[in-house]
Design a protein around this motif. Structure first.
Motif, PDB file in Angstrom:
ATOM      1  N   VAL A  57       3.708  15.807  45.055  1.00  0.00           N
ATOM      2  CA  VAL A  57       4.687  16.855  45.334  1.00  0.00           C
ATOM      3  C   VAL A  57       5.991  16.213  45.834  1.00  0.00           C
ATOM      4  O   VAL A  57       5.984  15.132  46.419  1.00  0.00           O
ATOM      5  N   ASP A  58       7.088  16.912  45.602  1.00  0.00           N
ATOM      6  CA  ASP A  58       8.392  16.387  46.004  1.00  0.00           C
ATOM      7  C   ASP A  58       8.674  16.570  47.483  1.00  0.00           C
ATOM      8  O   ASP A  58       9.389  15.778  48.092  1.00  0.00           O
ATOM      9  N   GLN A  59       8.138  17.659  48.051  1.00  0.00           N
ATOM     10  CA  GLN A  59       8.343  17.898  49.476  1.00  0.00           C
ATOM     11  C   GLN A  59       7.089  18.521  50.062  1.00  0.00           C
ATOM     12  O   GLN A  59       6.264  19.104  49.342  1.00  0.00           O
ATOM     13  N   LEU A  60       6.967  18.386  51.374  1.00  0.00           N
ATOM     14  CA  LEU A  60       5.789  18.886  52.074  1.00  0.00           C
ATOM     15  C   LEU A  60       6.235  19.697  53.284  1.00  0.00           C
ATOM     16  O   LEU A  60       7.122  19.287  54.033  1.00  0.00           O
ATOM     17  N   VAL A  61       5.584  20.861  53.484  1.00  0.00           N
ATOM     18  CA  VAL A  61       5.855  21.724  54.629  1.00  0.00           C
ATOM     19  C   VAL A  61       4.570  21.850  55.439  1.00  0.00           C
ATOM     20  O   VAL A  61       3.524  22.219  54.907  1.00  0.00           O
ATOM     21  N   GLY A  62       4.643  21.523  56.726  1.00  0.00           N
ATOM     22  CA  GLY A  62       3.509  21.698  57.623  1.00  0.00           C
ATOM     23  C   GLY A  62       3.569  23.064  58.271  1.00  0.00           C
ATOM     24  O   GLY A  62       4.558  23.401  58.926  1.00  0.00           O
ATOM     25  N   GLY A  93       4.437  21.080  48.450  1.00  0.00           N
ATOM     26  CA  GLY A  93       3.107  21.214  49.031  1.00  0.00           C
ATOM     27  C   GLY A  93       3.218  21.857  50.396  1.00  0.00           C
ATOM     28  O   GLY A  93       4.131  21.544  51.168  1.00  0.00           O
ATOM     29  N   ILE A  94       2.325  22.781  50.685  1.00  0.00           N
ATOM     30  CA  ILE A  94       2.301  23.439  51.994  1.00  0.00           C
ATOM     31  C   ILE A  94       0.970  23.107  52.647  1.00  0.00           C
ATOM     32  O   ILE A  94      -0.095  23.515  52.165  1.00  0.00           O
ATOM     33  N   ALA A  95       1.022  22.329  53.713  1.00  0.00           N
ATOM     34  CA  ALA A  95      -0.181  21.980  54.469  1.00  0.00           C
ATOM     35  C   ALA A  95      -0.447  23.090  55.467  1.00  0.00           C
ATOM     36  O   ALA A  95       0.251  23.217  56.473  1.00  0.00           O
TER      37      ALA A  95
END
Length: 354
Positions: free
Chosen positions: A118-123, A4-6
């Protein structure tokens, strides 16, 4: 691995409605209440409401003049295009919009990513120049939202990226386009004016490098244009009894001896009230009163190269290779082990040379 990309931004009221504008202003003032000294939570809320009521007539008039801000729509389109570009590159990603001061909020982006599992998140804040009340504050809100959800995915934050070569090139090209379309050449008669979003000097005293980033951006883009020289001013919001960055861009224009000016809104990657009202209407009037023609460089928010740039920034984290390969290092503006930027190497070098 799903990512996921915030995609984070400021947010603005899309319609000139009074209650929406008051709520928006209240949230801004409350989030930055520290600049006025120690207050209780109740005092802070009362002060934020008072400041919002004082500011709302002028800001509401601005939104009415421009028929509401297009910022949110521009941000939504950018998030969709970023997702499509990364999908084309073969990654399983979903983008989530989160605004600091308008719906959907930063915490909404975190909650949506959590619900999707989601497995990972990017801010990823879409602020070109890393600032304390923009980039840093947005990421603090995202991190806090994860804590509130008691959720601990693999997590990464991207902070400063204004030095990316593709970004500098597309901004310089946007200036060149205005010059070419109007048959202009920068020099004594046609002056380049960089207009940066102002910030309270409180944040600079606390260690923010925002002014450093503003000045180095202006210097590099000027050189990319052949070093014609430039002026630099700040768009300050004097609605609080605090000191702001100087000089005001209005004062810069008042003191210019030129036939025309070309203004680049260097702090923004969307058209919004600060560009469409403060520059296109208010600063234009100031310039024309001084007898100068006014040209404003459009924000290249829809340049295809910008989406490629954002995808390049995110790719090391999505593809799970060492971000240092792309020049990322641990951020010195945001004290968090998950935060990385493109500014840290120069900042560390400057610290050693002091």
């Amino acid at each position: 691995m799903t990512t996921g990309i915030a995609v984070l931004n400021f947010g603005e009221p899309a319609e000139p409605e009074r209650e929406a504008v008051v709520g928006y202003l209240e949230r801004i003032f409350l989030a930055n209440m520290e600049i006025e000294g120690d207050t209780t939570p109740e005092e802070a809320r009362e002060r934020a409401r008072s400041l919002a009521e004082r500011r709302v007539p002028a800001l509401l008039e601005e939104y009415e003049e421009i028929a509401g801000s297009p910022l949110n729509a521009h941000a939504e389109a950018q998030a969709e295009l970023l997702e499509a570009e990364l999908t084309d590159r073969g990654y399983d990603v979903t983008t989530y919009r989160g605004f600091q001061f308008m719906d959907p909020f930063v915490e909404d982006a975190a909650e949506a990513a959590h619900d999707d599992g989601v497995d990972q998140l990017v801010g990823l804040p879409l602020y070109p120049l890393c600032g304390p009340s923009t980039t840093v504050q947005a990421l603090e809100e995202l991190s806090a939202a994860l804590d509130d959800l008691e959720w601990s995915p693999a997590y990464h934050e991207i902070t400063g990226w204004h030095t990316h070569s593709a970004y500098l090139r597309l901004r310089a090209d946007a200036i060149r386009r205005v010059l070419d379309q109007n048959g202009l050449e920068l020099g004594e008669e046609t002056r380049l004016v960089f207009s940066a979003h102002g910030t309270p000097t409180y944040y600079l005293d606390e260690g923010s490098r925002y002014v450093q980033y503003v000045e180095e951006y202006a210097d590099v883009v000027n050189k990319m244009l052949g070093s014609p020289g430039y002026e630099l001013g700040y768009q300050n919001h004097a609605n609080r009894d605090v000191e702001w960055t100087q000089p005001d861009v209005e004062e810069v224009v008042e003191n210019l001896d030129a036939e025309r000016i070309v203004v680049d809104p260097m702090s923004f990657m969307h058209e919004q009230s600060e560009t469409l009202s403060e520059l296109d209407i208010e600063l234009r009037e100031e310039a024309e009163e001084q007898g100068m023609e006014f040209f404003r460089v459009p924000v290249p928010y829809d340049d295809e190269r910008f989406i490629d740039l954002l995808a390049d920034l995110v790719e090391p984290f999505v593809a799970d290779f060492d971000p240092e390969y792309y020049g990322f290092q641990s951020c010195m503006c945001r004290d968090d082990p998950n935060a990385m930027c493109l500014n840290a190497g120069r900042n560390a070098r400057a610290e050693r040379e002091k």
